[in-house]
Design a protein around this motif. Structure first.
Motif, short mmCIF file in Angstrom:
data_model
loop_
_atom_site.label_atom_id
_atom_site.label_comp_id
_atom_site.label_asym_id
_atom_site.label_seq_id
_atom_site.Cartn_x
_atom_site.Cartn_y
_atom_site.Cartn_z
N UNK A 37 0.85 -1.07 0.12
CA UNK A 37 0.15 -0.15 -0.09
C UNK A 37 0.97 1.15 -0.18
N UNK A 38 0.28 2.50 -0.62
CA UNK A 38 1.08 3.51 -0.55
C UNK A 38 2.32 3.78 -1.61
N UNK A 39 2.86 4.96 -1.50
CA UNK A 39 4.10 4.88 -2.45
C UNK A 39 5.16 5.91 -1.83
N UNK A 40 5.41 5.13 -0.57
CA UNK A 40 6.74 5.72 0.20
C UNK A 40 7.95 4.99 -0.16
N UNK B 66 -1.84 -2.70 3.55
CA UNK B 66 -3.23 -2.67 4.00
C UNK B 66 -3.58 -4.16 4.31
N UNK B 67 -4.19 -4.24 5.55
CA UNK B 67 -4.37 -5.62 5.98
C UNK B 67 -6.05 -5.57 6.36
N UNK B 68 -6.56 -6.71 5.77
CA UNK B 68 -8.08 -6.72 6.06
C UNK B 68 -8.30 -8.03 7.15
N UNK B 69 -9.00 -7.61 8.14
CA UNK B 69 -9.68 -8.72 9.05
C UNK B 69 -10.95 -8.93 9.12
N UNK C 88 -3.28 -0.75 9.01
CA UNK C 88 -2.21 -0.50 8.20
C UNK C 88 -0.88 -1.25 8.97
N UNK C 89 -0.16 -2.17 8.16
CA UNK C 89 0.85 -2.82 8.60
C UNK C 89 2.18 -2.37 8.23
#
Ligand code: ADP
Ligand code: GN1
Ligand code: MG
Length: 364
Positions: free
Chosen positions: A24-27, A34-37, A47-48
């Motif tokens: 996820x993202x562009x760092x 992005x983690x979905x539970x 966010x992990x």
């Protein structure tokens, strides 16, 4: 490198079952997912992040800073409408530490996911510029009275521009990849501005501008913008929050929020400072920070956009010459392309400096 995020997930104090994870993202530094539970039939996002410990050598001190900063901000916003989206919120590991060390020695952290908001890599309009600057200004203001002593310096000399120049000179000399011969124009660009690089550090050393708690990575994509209202809702990416000068924060907003193009744009005709974006940034920042800034701090706001853009260009060039060991790259000359956009933007800021000063002097 791929990681078994499901295994990492199990070791955080999250009540629910792991469903999926995606980058996820562009760092340029950490690895973000992005983690979905699933929590009793409701999906919940997190966010992990795997902290890049080649760069952040003391992740425990870093996470202690983030815990102190987020706890302090949460205390201030408590009771606000929508407060739960206005600060990052650390999810602890099962041993209640604010981070997790996996079996390979990687440091991980988890945050609640801020829903219905986004970050942007390119500025869309002046309202956004105003909001970004107001958000970072407000963040500095919230931290003016953080208790518990000086924050830990997660990267010493992070915004010491003269030291960044020394590092470039060392990379030019070492020339480990034989690239120095290809960047004569970029080196000349820096060297003809070398007298200016110590200006802010010198003012600080002379006691004319104070050290404060600053964010130090105030890229446009480090503020979440609310989808519904377009307002800046939360400042994120807190790894470099530490003692610093306000200028490097305002300067990095100018660097990342005034050009209509990406940081790695190859067509340099698309890279320039849009004056209306600068004006919106200045007004937004002064709305939040205007009452605590000293006259000397205020006076240097136009200059700092130029200085940090030069500094980051110097860092991209140094990394290019060193064989791309610091910033993540996605193509062979990525760091050189990034360096060139920075220098193009520096030139554009220089041209507009008199008008920037005039604007500053006209704002009460
Ligand atoms: P980096 O240091 O790599 O830039 P960031 O902490 O800025 O990492 O995170 C990368 C991106 O992930 C951000 O630009 C943002 O879009 C998203 N992000 C980070 N934290 C959150 C959060 N708590 N909720 C929602 N999105 C987030
Ligand atoms: C890095 O992590 P990210 O992408 O937000 C870098 C910043 C630079 C920026 C340039 C710890 O930030 O200093 O300004 O890239 N972060 C670190 O885009 O070096
Ligand atoms: Mg970021």
């Amino acid at each position: 490198m791929t990681y078994d995020i499901g295994k990492i997930f199990e070791q955080f104090a999250i009540y629910g079952d792991y469903i999926s994870a995606a980058p996820y993202g562009s760092g340029h530094i950490n690895d973000t997912y992005k983690v979905v539970a699933d929590q009793s039939g409701t999906t919940v996002d997190y966010i992990f992040q795997r902290i890049n410990t080649n760069i952040f050598k003391e992740p425990v001190g870093l996470m202690d800073n983030i815990l102190r900063v987020t706890t302090h901000i949460c205390g201030k916003i408590h009771g606000n409408e929508d407060a739960s989206r206005q600060s990052l919120c650390i999810v602890p590991a099962r041993d209640l530490k604010p981070y997790l060390v996996d079996k390979d020695g990687n440091y991980w952290r988890a945050y609640l996911f801020i829903e219905k908001a986004q970050t942007y890599d390119v500025i869309k309009n002046t309202e956004q510029a105003f909001e970004v600057a107001r958000s970072f200004g407000n963040f500095q203001k919230e931290l003016v009275d953080i208790p518990g002593g000086r924050l830990f310096e997660t990267i010493p000399d992070f915004h010491n521009t003269p030291k960044r120049l020394e590092a470039l000179e060392a990379a030019i000399k070492a020339d480990v990849k034989g690239r120095t011969k290809d960047v004569a124009a970029e080196i000349d660009f820096v060297m003809s501005r070398r007298d200016e690089v110590s200006k802010l550090i010198d003012l600080n050393a002379a006691g004319e501008i104070p050290e404060r708690i600053t964010h130090n990575d105030t890229k446009l994509n480090n503020v979440m913008i609310d989808d519904a209202t377009g307002k800046g809702i939360c400042v994120i990416d807190l790894d470099t929050v530490m003692p610093g000068l306000v200028h490097y924060d305002f300067g990095d907003m100018v660097r990342t929020s005034t050009s209509p193009s990406m940081e790695d744009e190859k067509d340099l005709s698309k890279v320039y400072m849009q004056f209306d974006m600068f004006e919106a940034l200045l007004r937004g920042y002064l709305e939040a920070a205007g009452d605590f800034l000293t006259p000397a701090e205020r006076e240097n706001l136009p200059f700092c956009g130029k200085l940090i853009t030069l500094e980051i260009g110097i860092r991209f060039l140094t990394d290019y010459l060193s064989g791309d060991v610091y910033f993540k790259i996605h193509r062979p000359e990525h760091n050189l392309d990034r360096c060139r956009t920075q220098f193009k933007l520096v030139a554009s800021i220089e041209e507009q400096m008199p008008r920037m000063m005039e604007l500053l002097n006209n704002i009460k």
